[in-house]
Design a protein around this motif. Structure first.
Motif, short mmCIF file in Angstrom:
data_model
loop_
_atom_site.label_atom_id
_atom_site.label_comp_id
_atom_site.label_asym_id
_atom_site.label_seq_id
_atom_site.Cartn_x
_atom_site.Cartn_y
_atom_site.Cartn_z
N ILE A 6 12.89 32.37 -5.88
CA ILE A 6 12.78 32.96 -7.23
C ILE A 6 14.04 33.78 -7.50
CG2 ILE A 6 11.38 34.37 -8.79
CD1 ILE A 6 9.11 34.16 -6.71
N GLU A 7 14.66 33.56 -8.65
CA GLU A 7 15.81 34.37 -9.05
C GLU A 7 15.50 35.10 -10.34
OE1 GLU A 7 19.75 32.04 -8.84
OE2 GLU A 7 18.16 30.57 -8.53
N ILE A 8 15.70 36.40 -10.31
CA ILE A 8 15.65 37.19 -11.54
C ILE A 8 17.05 37.75 -11.70
CG2 ILE A 8 14.62 39.19 -12.69
CD1 ILE A 8 12.12 38.72 -10.97
N ASP A 27 16.09 38.78 -6.12
CA ASP A 27 15.91 37.45 -5.56
C ASP A 27 14.79 37.48 -4.55
OD1 ASP A 27 17.96 36.47 -7.04
OD2 ASP A 27 19.44 36.48 -5.42
N LEU A 48 6.85 40.22 -14.52
CA LEU A 48 6.10 39.18 -13.80
C LEU A 48 5.70 38.05 -14.74
CD1 LEU A 48 4.92 38.98 -10.81
CD2 LEU A 48 2.72 39.17 -11.96
N ALA A 51 8.46 35.78 -15.15
CA ALA A 51 8.60 34.89 -14.00
C ALA A 51 7.58 33.76 -14.07
CB ALA A 51 8.43 35.68 -12.71
N LEU A 62 15.84 33.61 -15.53
CA LEU A 62 14.92 33.55 -14.41
C LEU A 62 14.86 32.11 -13.94
CD1 LEU A 62 13.24 35.54 -16.75
CD2 LEU A 62 12.18 36.11 -14.58
N VAL A 64 13.19 29.26 -10.75
CA VAL A 64 12.46 28.92 -9.53
C VAL A 64 13.14 27.69 -8.96
CG1 VAL A 64 10.30 28.03 -8.61
CG2 VAL A 64 10.25 29.92 -10.22
N LEU A 153 2.30 34.49 -8.13
CA LEU A 153 2.66 35.71 -8.84
C LEU A 153 1.42 36.56 -9.00
CD1 LEU A 153 4.88 34.18 -11.68
CD2 LEU A 153 5.64 35.17 -9.51
#
Lengths: 259, 277
Positions: A6-8, A27, A48, A51, A62, A64, A153
């Motif tokens: 997961i990248e934010i 991350d 969240l 995400a 964002l 995945v 999540l």
């Protein structure tokens, strides 16, 4: 270095002109469980939901598996603070819901197994209103697991429960987590003890609008025990640091940041 | 509750008395009291009614005598049949149209904008005022009466259905989205079940209004049905016969409402104990 699961990436979230999250980056590596800790109203849930593809960021990106999130995907399953069960579906139907809505077969044996793991076997034909909060959230967890997601999540999944039930479910989630090797998870919470017990890493979301400027590695070996962990030498120190960060202590050098 | 359970466990001899007391309490607050209230009303009516002028008022034994006579003559069953036909078709059409249009209005902003004012205006209009016009358009026959009942019934169903759709829990909407539900599935998983209790409420109101519609329609139009029995007997001062018709309408209302309650419990097993969501 491999792509994070997961990248934010420099994400800003806003409702109208009001920013609730500003330039947050985080991350999550594959098979990692990261807890985002923050005070109420700090934008944790908003982040969240972004995400989960339920909200679009005002700025930033964002992803995945390196693919930008543009909407909900079957790879990702969510667990909700208020459980989010359909009152008109029985426990069994609620758990089947995710799979069936995604057009996938529901194997009755697997479902029975899931019911058993979550201690729901005796409640399979009951409706949510007949269950306690703890049992309802077990259904919520089972529903998420039933779709065999890669990413989980969790939006303050235990904050609506009483303290005893919360501890019980902490233990169960811990066991579940430590007995699988498929999932990557991002969980938001305001409960520091919960974050230390469950997380591999803790990211602190603080400020108005919220931003992430501190991360702590939870260097306490697994398997962990919900009771024993309090006596671990690192526990009190971690707890104090996270607490201090939430109280507004200035960010020091990025301390103990996961590399 | 738990205190009582402990007491019962430690004094098994008292358990019998306790449960007998409970059964008595249960009977008293259940059908016994209901039946009692009906009996008291009938007795008071009988006593008072006998002392009045039979042209102006009547009493239960006279009404039941009239009912027997009217049944023998075939008038009563015929009138009930005619009224039920009108009520049944009008209510059914009103319910179906009300639900379909209500769902559309609840889900589509365009439909809502288009139908909002006309719906409110028609719901607020006393339908009785439209009856002469409707008779002019549809004549004095059964059709005219069905249209009248339909108009009495359709709006409460429509308005409640729309509200039900809009009251759907946004949290569950989010759950559905997060599990990648299609729009079509959302109708069955979310929209319809959350609207159902509201639809039932709409139908309950529609039954009451539909009964008014039948009687009004029969006052104004053809020589048939329970409404006509009331008008024709009133003009001949046959008060007992008039009351047969009135009581039948009353019973019809009660039976339909109770039947709907049973249906509602069957349709919404998740909402037992009035635990609506």
């Amino acid at each position: 270095m491999t792509t994070p699961k997961i990248e934010i990436d420099h994400v800003t979230m806003a409702f109208g002109d009001t920013e609730v999250v500003h330039d947050a980056s985080l991350d999550v590596a594959e098979h990692e469980l990261v807890c985002v800790v923050g005070t109420s109203g700090g934008g944790k849930t908003t982040l969240l939901r972004a995400a989960g593809g339920l909200l679009a960021p005002a700025d930033g990106r964002l992803a995945v598996d390196g693919e930008e999130i543009v909407g909900p995907t079957p790879k990702v399953a969510m667990i909700f603070q208020q459980f989010g069960l359909f009152p008109w579906k029985t426990v069994r139907e609620n758990i089947e819901y995710g799979r069936s809505v995604q057009g996938r077969d529901v194997d009755p044996d697997e479902l029975d197994h899931l019911l058993e793991v979550m201690h729901l076997t005796d409640y399979a034909e009951q409706y949510p209103y007949q269950l306690s909060g703890g049992m309802q959230q077990r259904v919520g967890i089972a529903r998420a697991l039933a779709v065999e997601p890669e990413v989980l999540l969790m939006d303050e999944p235990f904050s609506a429960l009483d303290a005893l039930t919360r501890e019980e479910l902490h233990g169960e989630l811990l066991t579940l987590w430590e007995n699988q090797d498929r999932l990557t998870a991002l969980m938001v919470t305001h409960d520091i003890d919960e974050a230390i017990l469950l997380g591999d890493r803790i990211a602190v979301l603080r400020g108005q609008p919220g931003h992430i400027d501190l991360e702590f590695e939870v260097d306490i070996e697994r398997p962990r025990d919900a009771e024993e962990i309090r006596f671990h030498p690192r526990y009190a120190e971690l707890r104090r640091k996270v607490w201090g960060a939430l109280q507004g202590e200035a960010a020091p050098e990025r301390e103990a940041v996961a590399s | 509750m738990s205190a009582r359970a402990i007491q019962m466990a430690s004094h098994p001899a008292r358990a019998g008395a306790e449960s007998r007391g409970r059964i008595r309490a249960h009977l008293l607050d259940g059908w016994v009291l209901r039946a009692l209230s009906v009996v008291v009303i009938l007795v008071a009516w009988e006593i008072y009614g006998r002392s009045t002028n039979p042209i102006l008022f009547t009493y239960p034994s006279a009404v039941s005598g009239a009912a027997v006579n009217m049944t023998r003559e075939g008038i009563l069953l015929e009138a009930i049949g005619q009224s039920l036909l009108v009520l049944g078709i009008g209510l059914a059409a009103g319910t179906v149209v009300g639900i379909v249009v209500g769902l559309a209005v609840g889900r589509s902003r365009v439909m809502e904008a288009l139908l909002d004012l006309p719906t409110i205006a028609l719901y607020a209009t006393p339908m009785v005022a439209l009856v002469p016009v409707l008779v002019l358009w549809f004549g004095f026959g059964t059709w005219s009466k069905i249209v009248i009942v339909f108009l009495f019934a359709v709006f409460p169903v429509l308005i409640n259905t729309t509200r039900g759709v809009k009251e759907a829990d946004p949290g569950l909407e989010e759950v559905a989205r997060s599990f990648c539900s299609s729009e079509r599935r959302k109708w069955f998983d979310l929209t319809l079940p959350s609207a159902l209790p509201f639809i039932v409420t709409g139908v309950r109101l529609a039954i009451g209004r539909g009964l008014i519609g039948v009687v009004v329609a029969e006052f104004y139009t053809s020589i048939a049905g329970l409404g006509f029995v009331i008008v024709s007997n009133a003009s001949q001062f046959r008060t007992s016969r008039m009351f047969v018709s009135i009581l039948v309408l009353m019973v019809l209302g009660v039976v339909l409402t109770k039947a709907l309650e049973v249906l509602e419990r069957r349709l919404t097993p998740w909402a037992q104990n009035g635990n609506h969501h």
